[in-house]
Structures are given as structure tokens and as C-alpha cells.
Write a protein that holds these residues in place. Structure first.
Motif, PDB file in Angstrom:
ATOM      1  N   MET A   1      82.310  16.981  32.887  1.00 26.29           N
ATOM      2  CA  MET A   1      82.603  18.391  32.787  1.00 26.29           C
ATOM      3  C   MET A   1      81.306  19.159  32.979  1.00 26.29           C
ATOM      4  SD  MET A   1      84.742  20.505  29.931  1.00 26.29           S
ATOM      5  CE  MET A   1      86.182  19.557  30.275  1.00 26.29           C
ATOM      6  N   GLN A   2      81.383  20.248  33.719  1.00 27.50           N
ATOM      7  CA  GLN A   2      80.205  21.070  33.964  1.00 27.50           C
ATOM      8  C   GLN A   2      80.293  22.360  33.158  1.00 27.50           C
ATOM      9  OE1 GLN A   2      79.359  21.777  38.091  1.00 27.50           O
ATOM     10  NE2 GLN A   2      80.009  19.713  38.673  1.00 27.50           N
ATOM     11  N   ARG A   3      79.144  22.848  32.745  1.00 28.20           N
ATOM     12  CA  ARG A   3      79.053  24.131  32.048  1.00 28.20           C
ATOM     13  C   ARG A   3      78.435  25.149  32.977  1.00 28.20           C
ATOM     14  NH1 ARG A   3      79.128  24.638  26.338  1.00 28.20           N
ATOM     15  NH2 ARG A   3      79.572  22.596  25.480  1.00 28.20           N
ATOM     16  N   PHE A   4      78.934  26.380  32.875  1.00 31.77           N
ATOM     17  CA  PHE A   4      78.282  27.475  33.578  1.00 31.77           C
ATOM     18  C   PHE A   4      78.446  28.731  32.754  1.00 31.77           C
ATOM     19  CE2 PHE A   4      82.580  27.514  35.233  1.00 31.77           C
ATOM     20  CZ  PHE A   4      82.904  28.846  35.313  1.00 31.77           C
ATOM     21  N   THR A   5      77.567  29.673  32.993  1.00 31.73           N
ATOM     22  CA  THR A   5      77.554  30.921  32.242  1.00 31.73           C
ATOM     23  C   THR A   5      77.883  32.062  33.195  1.00 31.73           C
ATOM     24  OG1 THR A   5      75.808  30.038  30.818  1.00 31.73           O
ATOM     25  CG2 THR A   5      76.117  32.423  30.811  1.00 31.73           C
ATOM     26  N   ILE A   6      78.679  32.995  32.709  1.00 26.51           N
ATOM     27  CA  ILE A   6      78.963  34.185  33.509  1.00 26.51           C
ATOM     28  C   ILE A   6      78.656  35.419  32.671  1.00 26.51           C
ATOM     29  CG2 ILE A   6      80.741  33.053  34.897  1.00 26.51           C
ATOM     30  CD1 ILE A   6      82.837  34.559  33.252  1.00 26.51           C
ATOM     31  N   SER A   7      78.385  36.488  33.341  1.00 25.97           N
ATOM     32  CA  SER A   7      78.133  37.767  32.673  1.00 25.97           C
ATOM     33  C   SER A   7      79.231  38.737  33.079  1.00 25.97           C
ATOM     34  CB  SER A   7      76.778  38.338  33.088  1.00 25.97           C
ATOM     35  OG  SER A   7      75.746  37.453  32.726  1.00 25.97           O
ATOM     36  N   LEU A   8      79.760  39.468  32.107  1.00 26.86           N
ATOM     37  CA  LEU A   8      80.796  40.464  32.351  1.00 26.86           C
ATOM     38  C   LEU A   8      80.381  41.780  31.721  1.00 26.86           C
ATOM     39  CD1 LEU A   8      83.978  38.397  31.346  1.00 26.86           C
ATOM     40  CD2 LEU A   8      83.111  38.794  33.652  1.00 26.86           C
ATOM     41  N   GLU A   9      80.752  42.876  32.375  1.00 27.94           N
ATOM     42  CA  GLU A   9      80.538  44.175  31.755  1.00 27.94           C
ATOM     43  C   GLU A   9      81.348  44.206  30.451  1.00 27.94           C
ATOM     44  OE1 GLU A   9      82.337  44.359  34.942  1.00 27.94           O
ATOM     45  OE2 GLU A   9      80.448  44.094  35.981  1.00 27.94           O
ATOM     46  N   ASP A  10      80.888  45.029  29.497  1.00 28.90           N
ATOM     47  CA  ASP A  10      81.542  45.082  28.186  1.00 28.90           C
ATOM     48  C   ASP A  10      83.035  45.384  28.291  1.00 28.90           C
ATOM     49  OD1 ASP A  10      79.184  44.477  26.896  1.00 28.90           O
ATOM     50  OD2 ASP A  10      78.678  46.579  26.461  1.00 28.90           O
ATOM     51  N   LYS A  11      83.383  46.360  29.112  1.00 34.80           N
ATOM     52  CA  LYS A  11      84.789  46.741  29.238  1.00 34.80           C
ATOM     53  C   LYS A  11      85.633  45.577  29.777  1.00 34.80           C
ATOM     54  CE  LYS A  11      87.923  50.149  31.199  1.00 34.80           C
ATOM     55  NZ  LYS A  11      88.076  51.326  32.013  1.00 34.80           N
ATOM     56  N   LEU A  12      85.125  44.882  30.798  1.00 31.08           N
ATOM     57  CA  LEU A  12      85.836  43.750  31.375  1.00 31.08           C
ATOM     58  C   LEU A  12      85.938  42.603  30.370  1.00 31.08           C
ATOM     59  CD1 LEU A  12      87.260  42.536  33.816  1.00 31.08           C
ATOM     60  CD2 LEU A  12      85.021  41.814  34.675  1.00 31.08           C
ATOM     61  N   ALA A  13      84.861  42.359  29.618  1.00 33.30           N
ATOM     62  CA  ALA A  13      84.875  41.306  28.596  1.00 33.30           C
ATOM     63  C   ALA A  13      85.907  41.624  27.514  1.00 33.30           C
ATOM     64  CB  ALA A  13      83.487  41.150  27.984  1.00 33.30           C
ATOM     65  N   ASP A  14      85.989  42.896  27.101  1.00 36.04           N
ATOM     66  CA  ASP A  14      86.980  43.297  26.092  1.00 36.04           C
ATOM     67  C   ASP A  14      88.404  43.115  26.622  1.00 36.04           C
ATOM     68  OD1 ASP A  14      84.916  43.942  24.385  1.00 36.04           O
ATOM     69  OD2 ASP A  14      85.023  46.115  24.779  1.00 36.04           O
ATOM     70  N   GLN A  15      88.628  43.476  27.883  1.00 32.21           N
ATOM     71  CA  GLN A  15      89.943  43.297  28.485  1.00 32.21           C
ATOM     72  C   GLN A  15      90.299  41.818  28.568  1.00 32.21           C
ATOM     73  OE1 GLN A  15      89.187  45.432  32.144  1.00 32.21           O
ATOM     74  NE2 GLN A  15      90.446  47.164  31.476  1.00 32.21           N
ATOM     75  N   PHE A  16      89.332  40.994  28.921  1.00 32.33           N
ATOM     76  CA  PHE A  16      89.562  39.556  29.015  1.00 32.33           C
ATOM     77  C   PHE A  16      89.878  38.968  27.640  1.00 32.33           C
ATOM     78  CE2 PHE A  16      87.805  35.125  29.743  1.00 32.33           C
ATOM     79  CZ  PHE A  16      88.930  34.677  30.421  1.00 32.33           C
ATOM     80  N   THR A  17      89.146  39.384  26.617  1.00 31.72           N
ATOM     81  CA  THR A  17      89.415  38.917  25.251  1.00 31.72           C
ATOM     82  C   THR A  17      90.822  39.295  24.822  1.00 31.72           C
ATOM     83  OG1 THR A  17      87.069  39.047  24.681  1.00 31.72           O
ATOM     84  CG2 THR A  17      88.644  39.073  22.851  1.00 31.72           C
ATOM     85  N   ALA A  18      91.251  40.503  25.129  1.00 32.30           N
ATOM     86  CA  ALA A  18      92.621  40.930  24.800  1.00 32.30           C
ATOM     87  C   ALA A  18      93.634  40.088  25.574  1.00 32.30           C
ATOM     88  CB  ALA A  18      92.803  42.417  25.106  1.00 32.30           C
TER      89      ALA A  18
END
Length: 140
Positions: A1-18
Motif C-alpha cells: 500500500m502506498q501513502r500520499f498526501t494531498i492539500s485541499l482548500e478549507d472549504k473543499l476539505a469541509d465539504q469532503f468531511t461532510a
């Protein structure tokens, strides 16, 4: 399994969490894996590269339409290697609902699904195709 990191704008991250919460995922990794799988499967279906899939074909028809029941059954018998099962439901005095389950090579399954829906007298139909991996290699 590979790990990777992504960065999201706060609004997009909040929408994704929801979205994760609405869809019942335990964590972001599972959600991202399903999204990636879904997009890859969607692309393979668009490009007719599905080696194996399953599909549900749902259609409504008027059973008074001349020979339609016979034609639909004939279609299924002609492709008995693809047809797994059919559920037949009487909706009212003239309309019937059928749900036909298909499995096999992607191109063959989608062609059979479209042929069922295209029969003269079928009023409405919908196909849901799901890539299912190399089943035919394990169960030939």
C-alpha cells in the motif's frame, strides 16, 4: 500500500468531511479509495474496456403489447449465458416491471441490456452496470 498526501482548500476539505459523514465512511482513506475506484471504473465503462461486469436492467412495459412478453423472454433465452435472473412484477392491470440481472463481458452485457430496453413496447428502462473484476478467470 502506498501513502500520499494531498492539500485541499478549507472549504473543499469541509465539504469532503461532510460527504464522508453522509456516506458513512470511517476515515478519509476509505472514502478516497472508493472515489478513485469509482472514477477508474467509470472511465473503463466509457471506453468499453470492462472485461467483466454485472448489471441490473429495470424496465416497465405494457403486457398488452403484442408478443412483447414472448420477445423479451426470447431475448433472455438467446443470451442465457449473460442472463442470471429476471424478476417480474405486475404493477397494475396493464403494466409490468421486470428487473433482469446480467453478468459477463462488459460489451456483451451492455449490448444485451440495451436490446431489452429497445424492444418495441418497453416504456421506460434503466441500466446500472458495475465492474466486477476478473470473475471469469476464477470461475471459468
Amino acid at each position: 500500500m502506498q501513502r500520499f498526501t494531498i492539500s485541499l482548500e478549507d472549504k473543499l476539505a469541509d465539504q469532503f468531511t461532510a460527504w464522508i459523514k453522509r456516506h458513512g465512511y470511517d476515515n478519509r482513506s476509505e472514502a478516497v479509495r472508493d472515489l478513485v475506484r469509482g472514477k477508474l471504473a467509470e472511465e473503463s465503462m466509457e471506453q468499453a474496456q470492462m472485461p467483466y461486469c454485472v448489471a441490473s436492467v429495470v424496465y416497465v412495459y405494457d403486457h398488452h403489447e403484442r408478443e412483447l412478453g414472448r420477445r423479451l423472454a426470447h431475448q433472455q433465452h438467446q443470451h442465457h449465458g449473460l442472463t442470471v435472473s429476471t424478476l417480474h412484477v405486475h404493477l397494475d392491470d396493464s403494466q409490468c416491471l421486470e428487473v433482469t440481472l446480467l453478468r459477463g463481458a462488459g460489451a456483451e452485457v451492455t449490448a444485451q441490456a440495451q436490446a431489452l430496453i429497445a424492444e418495441r413496447g418497453v416504456r421506460n428502462g434503466k441500466v446500472h452496470v458495475v465492474p466486477a473484476g476478473p470473475y471469469e478467470l476464477r470461475h471459468s
